[in-house]
Design a protein around this motif. Sequence first.
Motif, short mmCIF file in Angstrom:
data_model
loop_
_atom_site.label_atom_id
_atom_site.label_comp_id
_atom_site.label_asym_id
_atom_site.label_seq_id
_atom_site.Cartn_x
_atom_site.Cartn_y
_atom_site.Cartn_z
N ALA A 70 1.12 -1.29 -0.37
CA ALA A 70 0.11 0.20 -0.14
C ALA A 70 0.65 1.34 -0.23
N GLU A 71 2.02 1.25 0.65
CA GLU A 71 2.87 2.28 0.70
C GLU A 71 3.35 2.56 -1.01
N ALA A 76 -4.12 3.59 0.57
CA ALA A 76 -3.97 4.18 2.64
C ALA A 76 -4.63 1.86 2.47
N SER A 78 -6.23 0.11 4.66
CA SER A 78 -7.33 -0.13 4.67
C SER A 78 -8.54 -0.38 3.50
N TYR A 79 -7.77 0.93 2.22
CA TYR A 79 -8.57 0.74 1.02
C TYR A 79 -8.24 -0.81 0.37
#
Length: 127
Positions: A70-71, A76, A78-79
């Motif tokens: 995700a990074e 995010a 969570s998304y």
Amino acid sequence: MTHGGPIPETVTVHIPFRLVKRGGRKEMQLPDEASSQSNMDNTLVKALARAFRWSRMLESGEFTTIAELAEREGIAPSYMTRVLRLTLLAPDIVEMILEGTQEPKVTLARMLEPFPLVWQEQRAQFC
């Protein structure tokens, strides 16, 4: 090429349609009898593609955690987790989305909400 008569300066065409919101944007929807094309939801198709791509990246070991991936993707965690859940959809539901034959209620916003993991229950909810 010759024309049988003068060409009118103005032509008026009436097309019955309504505006609906799909994937956070407005889209023209033609009546069923007028539409010969599929109602492909590009936003949902892109989300499916991302979900399967991210899943392969995690399974291959290219990234060890969802947070790390995700990074890198700049989103995010969570998304990403909600989008990754799309890989758990029944194959026939995925096929309907890719063909644009899914029910109008099948939108990205709805698909990112929790859904049953059992394929038969998914079909009852989305088909």
